[in-house]
Motif scaffolding. Structure first.
Motif, PDB file in Angstrom:
ATOM      1  N   ASN A 135       0.819  -1.215   0.000  1.00  0.00           N
ATOM      2  CA  ASN A 135       0.000   0.000   0.000  1.00  0.00           C
ATOM      3  C   ASN A 135       0.853   1.265   0.000  1.00  0.00           C
ATOM      4  OD1 ASN A 135      -3.062  -0.433   0.217  1.00  0.00           O
ATOM      5  ND2 ASN A 135      -2.306  -1.949   1.680  1.00  0.00           N
ATOM      6  N   GLU A 136       1.965   1.236   0.718  1.00  0.00           N
ATOM      7  CA  GLU A 136       2.818   2.421   0.815  1.00  0.00           C
ATOM      8  C   GLU A 136       3.516   2.747  -0.505  1.00  0.00           C
ATOM      9  OE1 GLU A 136       5.507   1.769   3.998  1.00  0.00           O
ATOM     10  OE2 GLU A 136       3.968   1.936   5.577  1.00  0.00           O
ATOM     11  N   CYS A 137       3.795   1.723  -1.321  1.00  0.00           N
ATOM     12  CA  CYS A 137       4.519   1.986  -2.561  1.00  0.00           C
ATOM     13  C   CYS A 137       3.656   2.745  -3.574  1.00  0.00           C
ATOM     14  CB  CYS A 137       5.043   0.683  -3.177  1.00  0.00           C
ATOM     15  SG  CYS A 137       3.787  -0.291  -4.041  1.00  0.00           S
ATOM     16  N   GLY A 138       2.336   2.656  -3.454  1.00  0.00           N
ATOM     17  CA  GLY A 138       1.439   3.414  -4.315  1.00  0.00           C
ATOM     18  C   GLY A 138       1.320   2.908  -5.738  1.00  0.00           C
ATOM     19  N   LYS A 139       1.836   1.723  -6.015  1.00  0.00           N
ATOM     20  CA  LYS A 139       1.809   1.195  -7.384  1.00  0.00           C
ATOM     21  C   LYS A 139       0.564   0.366  -7.675  1.00  0.00           C
ATOM     22  CE  LYS A 139       6.863   0.856  -7.899  1.00  0.00           C
ATOM     23  NZ  LYS A 139       6.956   1.698  -9.111  1.00  0.00           N
ATOM     24  N   TRP A 140      -0.129  -0.076  -6.638  1.00  0.00           N
ATOM     25  CA  TRP A 140      -1.188  -1.063  -6.843  1.00  0.00           C
ATOM     26  C   TRP A 140      -2.502  -0.597  -6.245  1.00  0.00           C
ATOM     27  CZ3 TRP A 140       1.149  -3.876 -10.187  1.00  0.00           C
ATOM     28  CH2 TRP A 140       2.535  -4.052 -10.089  1.00  0.00           C
ATOM     29  N   HIS A 141      -3.579  -0.975  -6.895  1.00  0.00           N
ATOM     30  CA  HIS A 141      -4.905  -0.607  -6.423  1.00  0.00           C
ATOM     31  C   HIS A 141      -5.157  -1.297  -5.077  1.00  0.00           C
ATOM     32  CE1 HIS A 141      -9.214  -0.016  -6.251  1.00  0.00           C
ATOM     33  NE2 HIS A 141      -9.150   0.749  -7.347  1.00  0.00           N
ATOM     34  N   PRO A 142      -5.652  -0.555  -4.099  1.00  0.00           N
ATOM     35  CA  PRO A 142      -5.917  -1.171  -2.783  1.00  0.00           C
ATOM     36  C   PRO A 142      -6.807  -2.407  -2.866  1.00  0.00           C
ATOM     37  CG  PRO A 142      -6.101   1.216  -2.638  1.00  0.00           C
ATOM     38  CD  PRO A 142      -5.941   0.889  -4.096  1.00  0.00           C
ATOM     39  N   ASP A 143      -7.776  -2.404  -3.797  1.00  0.00           N
ATOM     40  CA  ASP A 143      -8.650  -3.577  -3.932  1.00  0.00           C
ATOM     41  C   ASP A 143      -7.882  -4.808  -4.394  1.00  0.00           C
ATOM     42  OD1 ASP A 143     -10.769  -2.138  -3.095  1.00  0.00           O
ATOM     43  OD2 ASP A 143     -11.771  -1.988  -5.036  1.00  0.00           O
ATOM     44  N   ALA A 144      -6.872  -4.604  -5.240  1.00  0.00           N
ATOM     45  CA  ALA A 144      -6.052  -5.730  -5.695  1.00  0.00           C
ATOM     46  C   ALA A 144      -5.273  -6.319  -4.525  1.00  0.00           C
ATOM     47  CB  ALA A 144      -5.097  -5.273  -6.797  1.00  0.00           C
ATOM     48  N   ILE A 145      -4.781  -5.452  -3.662  1.00  0.00           N
ATOM     49  CA  ILE A 145      -4.039  -5.921  -2.483  1.00  0.00           C
ATOM     50  C   ILE A 145      -4.969  -6.693  -1.552  1.00  0.00           C
ATOM     51  CG2 ILE A 145      -2.696  -5.194  -0.471  1.00  0.00           C
ATOM     52  CD1 ILE A 145      -1.872  -2.711  -2.110  1.00  0.00           C
ATOM     53  N   GLU A 146      -6.170  -6.155  -1.342  1.00  0.00           N
ATOM     54  CA  GLU A 146      -7.131  -6.819  -0.464  1.00  0.00           C
ATOM     55  C   GLU A 146      -7.556  -8.171  -1.028  1.00  0.00           C
ATOM     56  OE1 GLU A 146      -8.473  -5.612   2.748  1.00  0.00           O
ATOM     57  OE2 GLU A 146      -6.466  -4.825   2.310  1.00  0.00           O
ATOM     58  N   ARG A 147      -7.744  -8.231  -2.339  1.00  0.00           N
ATOM     59  CA  ARG A 147      -8.113  -9.496  -2.964  1.00  0.00           C
ATOM     60  C   ARG A 147      -6.996 -10.517  -2.811  1.00  0.00           C
ATOM     61  NH1 ARG A 147     -12.719 -11.385  -4.096  1.00  0.00           N
ATOM     62  NH2 ARG A 147     -12.129 -12.252  -6.100  1.00  0.00           N
ATOM     63  N   GLN A 148      -5.747 -10.066  -2.938  1.00  0.00           N
ATOM     64  CA  GLN A 148      -4.627 -10.987  -2.798  1.00  0.00           C
ATOM     65  C   GLN A 148      -4.507 -11.496  -1.363  1.00  0.00           C
ATOM     66  OE1 GLN A 148      -3.011 -12.303  -5.367  1.00  0.00           O
ATOM     67  NE2 GLN A 148      -2.330 -13.677  -3.749  1.00  0.00           N
ATOM     68  N   LEU A 149      -4.896 -10.668  -0.407  1.00  0.00           N
ATOM     69  CA  LEU A 149      -4.882 -11.076   0.996  1.00  0.00           C
ATOM     70  C   LEU A 149      -6.088 -11.955   1.342  1.00  0.00           C
ATOM     71  CD1 LEU A 149      -3.798  -7.670   2.539  1.00  0.00           C
ATOM     72  CD2 LEU A 149      -2.516  -9.815   2.752  1.00  0.00           C
ATOM     73  N   ALA A 150      -6.980 -12.158   0.352  1.00  0.00           N
ATOM     74  CA  ALA A 150      -8.199 -12.964   0.544  1.00  0.00           C
ATOM     75  C   ALA A 150      -9.113 -12.342   1.572  1.00  0.00           C
ATOM     76  CB  ALA A 150      -7.849 -14.401   0.946  1.00  0.00           C
ATOM     77  N   HIS A 151      -9.110 -11.002   1.621  1.00  0.00           N
ATOM     78  CA  HIS A 151     -10.079 -10.298   2.453  1.00  0.00           C
ATOM     79  C   HIS A 151     -11.353 -10.150   1.639  1.00  0.00           C
ATOM     80  CE1 HIS A 151      -6.701  -8.298   5.008  1.00  0.00           C
ATOM     81  NE2 HIS A 151      -6.931  -9.558   5.344  1.00  0.00           N
ATOM     82  N   VAL A 152     -12.471 -10.617   2.175  1.00  0.00           N
ATOM     83  CA  VAL A 152     -13.715 -10.659   1.429  1.00  0.00           C
ATOM     84  C   VAL A 152     -14.510  -9.391   1.654  1.00  0.00           C
ATOM     85  CG1 VAL A 152     -15.891 -11.888   1.119  1.00  0.00           C
ATOM     86  CG2 VAL A 152     -13.789 -13.157   1.538  1.00  0.00           C
TER      87      VAL A 152
ATOM     88  N   ALA B  26     -19.722  -9.756  -5.497  1.00  0.00           N
ATOM     89  CA  ALA B  26     -20.023 -10.458  -6.746  1.00  0.00           C
ATOM     90  C   ALA B  26     -19.351  -9.764  -7.929  1.00  0.00           C
ATOM     91  CB  ALA B  26     -21.530 -10.516  -6.955  1.00  0.00           C
ATOM     92  N   TYR B  27     -19.328  -8.448  -7.905  1.00  0.00           N
ATOM     93  CA  TYR B  27     -18.718  -7.699  -9.000  1.00  0.00           C
ATOM     94  C   TYR B  27     -17.204  -7.879  -9.010  1.00  0.00           C
ATOM     95  CZ  TYR B  27     -16.926  -3.675 -11.589  1.00  0.00           C
ATOM     96  OH  TYR B  27     -16.250  -2.879 -12.460  1.00  0.00           O
ATOM     97  N   ALA B  28     -16.609  -7.961  -7.821  1.00  0.00           N
ATOM     98  CA  ALA B  28     -15.152  -7.986  -7.726  1.00  0.00           C
ATOM     99  C   ALA B  28     -14.556  -9.381  -7.811  1.00  0.00           C
ATOM    100  CB  ALA B  28     -14.718  -7.331  -6.407  1.00  0.00           C
ATOM    101  N   ARG B  29     -15.409 -10.401  -8.008  1.00  0.00           N
ATOM    102  CA  ARG B  29     -14.918 -11.784  -7.931  1.00  0.00           C
ATOM    103  C   ARG B  29     -13.739 -12.025  -8.866  1.00  0.00           C
ATOM    104  NH1 ARG B  29     -19.360 -16.298  -7.932  1.00  0.00           N
ATOM    105  NH2 ARG B  29     -19.640 -15.276  -5.919  1.00  0.00           N
ATOM    106  N   GLY B  30     -13.822 -11.594 -10.108  1.00  0.00           N
ATOM    107  CA  GLY B  30     -12.738 -11.844 -11.047  1.00  0.00           C
ATOM    108  C   GLY B  30     -11.891 -10.629 -11.308  1.00  0.00           C
ATOM    109  N   GLU B  31     -12.116  -9.581 -10.558  1.00  0.00           N
ATOM    110  CA  GLU B  31     -11.462  -8.308 -10.806  1.00  0.00           C
ATOM    111  C   GLU B  31     -10.014  -8.323 -10.316  1.00  0.00           C
ATOM    112  OE1 GLU B  31     -12.801  -3.627 -10.303  1.00  0.00           O
ATOM    113  OE2 GLU B  31     -13.554  -5.178  -8.951  1.00  0.00           O
ATOM    114  N   HIS B  32      -9.167  -7.576 -10.991  1.00  0.00           N
ATOM    115  CA  HIS B  32      -7.779  -7.311 -10.571  1.00  0.00           C
ATOM    116  C   HIS B  32      -6.840  -8.510 -10.739  1.00  0.00           C
ATOM    117  CE1 HIS B  32      -9.391  -3.641  -8.926  1.00  0.00           C
ATOM    118  NE2 HIS B  32     -10.108  -4.286  -8.030  1.00  0.00           N
ATOM    119  N   TRP B  33      -7.251  -9.573 -11.437  1.00  0.00           N
ATOM    120  CA  TRP B  33      -6.361 -10.728 -11.533  1.00  0.00           C
ATOM    121  C   TRP B  33      -5.066 -10.373 -12.257  1.00  0.00           C
ATOM    122  CZ3 TRP B  33      -5.131 -15.065  -9.414  1.00  0.00           C
ATOM    123  CH2 TRP B  33      -4.280 -15.950 -10.089  1.00  0.00           C
ATOM    124  N   SER B  34      -5.167  -9.735 -13.411  1.00  0.00           N
ATOM    125  CA  SER B  34      -3.952  -9.405 -14.163  1.00  0.00           C
ATOM    126  C   SER B  34      -3.058  -8.479 -13.350  1.00  0.00           C
ATOM    127  CB  SER B  34      -4.310  -8.756 -15.504  1.00  0.00           C
ATOM    128  OG  SER B  34      -5.029  -7.548 -15.312  1.00  0.00           O
TER     129      SER B  34
END
Length: 409
Positions: free
Chosen positions: A342-359, A367-375
């Protein structure tokens, strides 16, 4: 004077409980809350008793009178209407109404739903505190003070968090009993705020880049079990929950697609989770495969290959490296990754949260974010691995991770 439908409809709450009589023990109770409750007052065995007949207008005046007349026929035959109702419910559901019987049925339901074994074990352990006092009692007879006495017994031992979780678990049992018509309410609602609030101590984590680089170098030089070193490296590279990594199986990894798919049964939120694998993570995994690849588990225990290493193995390894429990923990790798990404500012916070498996709490948004931010997550995980290599660098040189590449997995 007998009641009428108009009088029932027009009954309004007052500061005190009102009891409107229809005769022969049938009463309409109107408490200050505004509810209108049918009650039948009667005597049996020399004792004054009360039978709930439902709420108005769901149960009409005519229906309440029919229930009263049926109860009076039972009394005339020497049968207690309350006990008759209990026996009918036992026959209907095939089980008793004791707290323990209902609690065990509730846990059996959770097992059928596929809840994690660790979750079931924790619930059964918590309920064991309640069984000595509440186990044989009818759940209808258990009130808030009775539950509080059980919780206080846990509190006096200094186990404040256990007491709070026990309150929640007992509440779940009561709500299940309400749903199956064996209880009328959940008394644990009245205990909100009655327990000592535990002091929350966040898990220790290193979030300063230079200090984290020192930890990565210490892990690389770890002289214990090679598989334990690999586990710590993967915790840093992939930052899953420790339990998700400890119980990982080789069948979950697709090296061609560079994806680790964690099944829902091991995820905290009971949803499958995919983790992009960086080149560095694949390298560590290939080296580990040379050690444990003959079995199903990445990290089999020492005593048996059928069970993974214990939850204390990784923390014990960090202690061996000289990091106290107030400095670093296995779970702390997640906080480290979250903070630095989060501090580096390069990545969308939602992508970080999805990677942490925070639902996401919002169902529509989830439902909208299920497949979002994979790339973006794929790019982020490779950037993160490269960033860790830079943090590990000493005198401008990057330390190569100690692993044994395997030609084919």
């Amino acid at each position: 004077m007998a009641l009428s439908d108009m009088k029932c409809r027009n009954a309004r709450p007052d500061l005190k409980l009102q009891k409107l009589s229809d005769g022969d023990g049938l009463q309409l109770w109107v408490p200050p809350t505004g509810a209108r409750l049918w009650r039948l007052a009667y005597r049996f065995g020399g004792k004054q008793k009360l039978l709930a007949l439902g709420t108005y207008p769901a149960v009409s005046l005519a229906a309440a009178r029919e229930a009263r007349d049926a109860a009076r026929k039972l009394l005339a035959a020497g049968i207690d209407p309350s006990e008759d109702r209990k026996q009918r419910k036992v026959l209907q559901y095939g089980f008793g109404d004791s707290f323990r019987a209902i609690a065990e049925e509730y846990t059996a339901k959770l097992k059928r739903e596929g809840r994690a074994e660790a979750t079931i074990t924790k619930i059964e352990w918590l309920l064991s505190f309640a069984y000595p006092t509440l186990g044989t009692r009818s759940i209808r007879e258990i009130d808030a003070p009775a539950v509080l006495r059980v919780l206080r017994e846990v509190e006096v031992r200094g186990r404040y968090e256990s007491a709070r979780r026990l309150r929640s678990t007992i509440g779940s049992v009561f709500r299940y009993a309400v749903a199956t018509a064996r209880a009328q309410n959940d008394p644990t609602y009245a205990l909100q705020g009655a327990l000592t609030r535990p002091t929350v101590t966040p898990r220790a984590a290193i979030t300063e880049p230079k200090a984290f680089g020192a930890l990565l170098r210490a892990i690389d030089a770890f002289d214990g079990q090679p598989s334990t070193r690999s586990a710590l490296q993967l915790m840093a590279l992939l930052f899953p929950r420790p339990g998700e990594l400890r119980a990982a199986e080789w069948s979950e990894f697709d090296f061609d697609k560079a994806i680790w798919t964690i099944p829902s049964g091991r995820m905290k939120m009971r949803r499958p989770h995919q983790v992009p694998l960086s080149k560095q993570a694949v390298e560590v995994l290939r080296g580990l495969h040379a050690i444990t690849g003959r079995g199903a588990l990445l990290f089999p225990g020492i005593r048996t290959a059928k069970r993974p290493i214990s939850d204390n193995t990784l923390n014990a390894a960090l202690r061996r490296l000289g990091y106290g429990k107030d400095e670093a923990t296995a779970h702390g790798f997640r906080a480290t990754a979250s903070s630095l990404l989060n501090e580096c500012g390069k990545w969308h916070p939602d992508a970080i949260e999805r990677q942490l498996a925070h639902v996401e709490n919002n169902d529509v948004r989830r439902a909208y974010a299920r497949g979002e931010h994979w790339s973006q997550r794929v790019d982020m995980m490779q950037w993160w691995a490269d960033y860790l290599d830079k943090l590990m660098a000493q005198n401008g040189k990057t330390i190569e991770r100690r692993s044994k590449p395997l030609s084919k997995v």
